[in-house]
Write an enzyme that holds these catalytic residues in place. Sequence first.
Site, PDB file in Angstrom:
ATOM      1  N   GLU A 170       0.861   0.333   7.959  1.00  0.00           N
ATOM      2  CA  GLU A 170       1.555   0.358   6.664  1.00  0.00           C
ATOM      3  C   GLU A 170       1.222   1.640   5.896  1.00  0.00           C
ATOM      4  OE1 GLU A 170       1.049  -3.387   4.491  1.00  0.00           O
ATOM      5  OE2 GLU A 170       2.907  -4.028   5.442  1.00  0.00           O
ATOM      6  N   ASP A 300     -10.539 -14.012   1.845  1.00  0.00           N
ATOM      7  CA  ASP A 300     -11.082 -13.222   2.959  1.00  0.00           C
ATOM      8  C   ASP A 300     -12.523 -13.579   3.312  1.00  0.00           C
ATOM      9  OD1 ASP A 300      -8.703 -11.928   3.218  1.00  0.00           O
ATOM     10  OD2 ASP A 300      -9.425  -9.944   2.637  1.00  0.00           O
TER      11      ASP A 300
END
Length: 404
Positions: A170, A300
Amino acid sequence: MAKKKIVILGAGYAGLTTIVRLQKLLGANEADIVLVNKNDYHYETTWLHEASAGTIDPNRVCYQIDNIIDSNKVQFVQDTVVEIDKENKKVILENGELTYDYLVIGIGAVPETFGIQGLAEHAFTITNMHTAGKIREHIEEQFAIYSKEAEPKAERLTFVVGGAGFTGVEFLGELVQRVPELCKKYNVNIQNVKIICVEAAPTVLPGFDKDLVDYAVSKLEKKGVEFKIQTAITECTPEGILVKKGDEIEEIKSLTVIWAAGVRGNPIVENMGIETMRGRVKVNLDLRVPGEENIFIIGDGSLMIDEAVNRPYPPTAQIAMQQAVTCAKNITALVRDQGQLENFKADIKGMVCSLGHNDAIGLVFGKRLKGTPAAFMKKVIDNRSLFIVGGPGLVMKKGKFKFL
Ligand code: FAD
Ligand code: NAD
């Protein structure tokens, strides 16, 4: 009975979604809720590749936490968590401490360097607004200096990205969009710019659909990216990197190395005295830490096994926000003494990987997408996360509506 105190650490996708849910579920007289975050703003971590490359105004990526929380129900503390003392149910902050009855840990991840020499010192990472700003300014500075240098250095315009996972790819997509603008601004010949991506695995985007990966690679190569596959970065120095392919070691000279090769849980959690794997805690199905009735870890920092493939779910915003919904319900049940907690069930809708603002690849609801439809879907996903936290008002203020 005294009101229970709920402390939520981190205002990322996990923490902020939990807050938004809790302030709907609980009345002001049912619990004291405290949210702690380093900054007084939330940033969209999933847009940091754009902020890093300079393809989006950094202000678009952030919004004030005050605008999201209901101050009648939630107290916001801007501070940095230093330590969690679970024995005494205390959180130590840089500027004080807090006690809790229930704790939600959502302080995210940190870059995983795998102990590779020199990375922590010399490489950039796409981690937060601060690191994104450093990358953006550094890249532009290289063009500015190069354009004035008496003897221009090739390594000044050699940009290395370590890792061709979603973050690396990305970022490359944004970088190839930004470079022509910088070349124009500083009157630099684009032929002098080198963008190299080094990936240890045998393919870009390991584990992703081959047809889509081929599309992404070919699009990025056409825009000037050179991929070095099955090649691992083994050292980073002030002059560049050392890479290893088979038995061969090569030096690549570069003044800009972006390390985008994965994350591990926040070290604050590792230091709590509970078992971790790459810094992540294998939480129970109800999202609590094994053996700790009053501590939830989501986002996370948590690790859960996807039974369908017998592998941990990847750390994503999608999972973090879904976990937050279950976590808020479970805390509400505990506060109200309502017994059985709910087990978390992931509902993976797919993955979309952008290749710049107008191109992407994705697998959504089992359907393969590439090009404009995938880029459109990526913006829908970006807007959806704004909607979940801040409703239509936040989407109107920060959302992405330019589809072509
Ligand atoms: P975060 O969103 O990182 O939030 C953590 C929060 O805790 C932050 O606000 C931080 O400031 C705060 N904090 C940290 N340490 C402390 C401390 N010591 N004291 C106080 N506060 C602290 N996932 C997807 O699903 N889709 C995507 O498209 C996608 N794109 C991504 C693009 C990029 C460039 C990156 C880097 C990641 C992307 N991800 C994506 C992954 C996704 O961003 C993470 O999985 C997600 O941010 C995890 O949410 P979280 O709440 O656990 O952590
Ligand atoms: P990742 O673990 O997904 O990919 C890291 C890549 O780095 C891997 O391909 C790995 O082989 C490579 N690597 C590791 N060591 C290396 C070395 N020494 N030299 C060269 N290459 C090396 O990590 P990520 O891309 O940072 O993503 C982190 C998480 O965020 C993932 O769960 C990902 O799915 C998620 N994410 C999602 C999106 C999205 O959905 N659009 C975007 C970005 C990140």
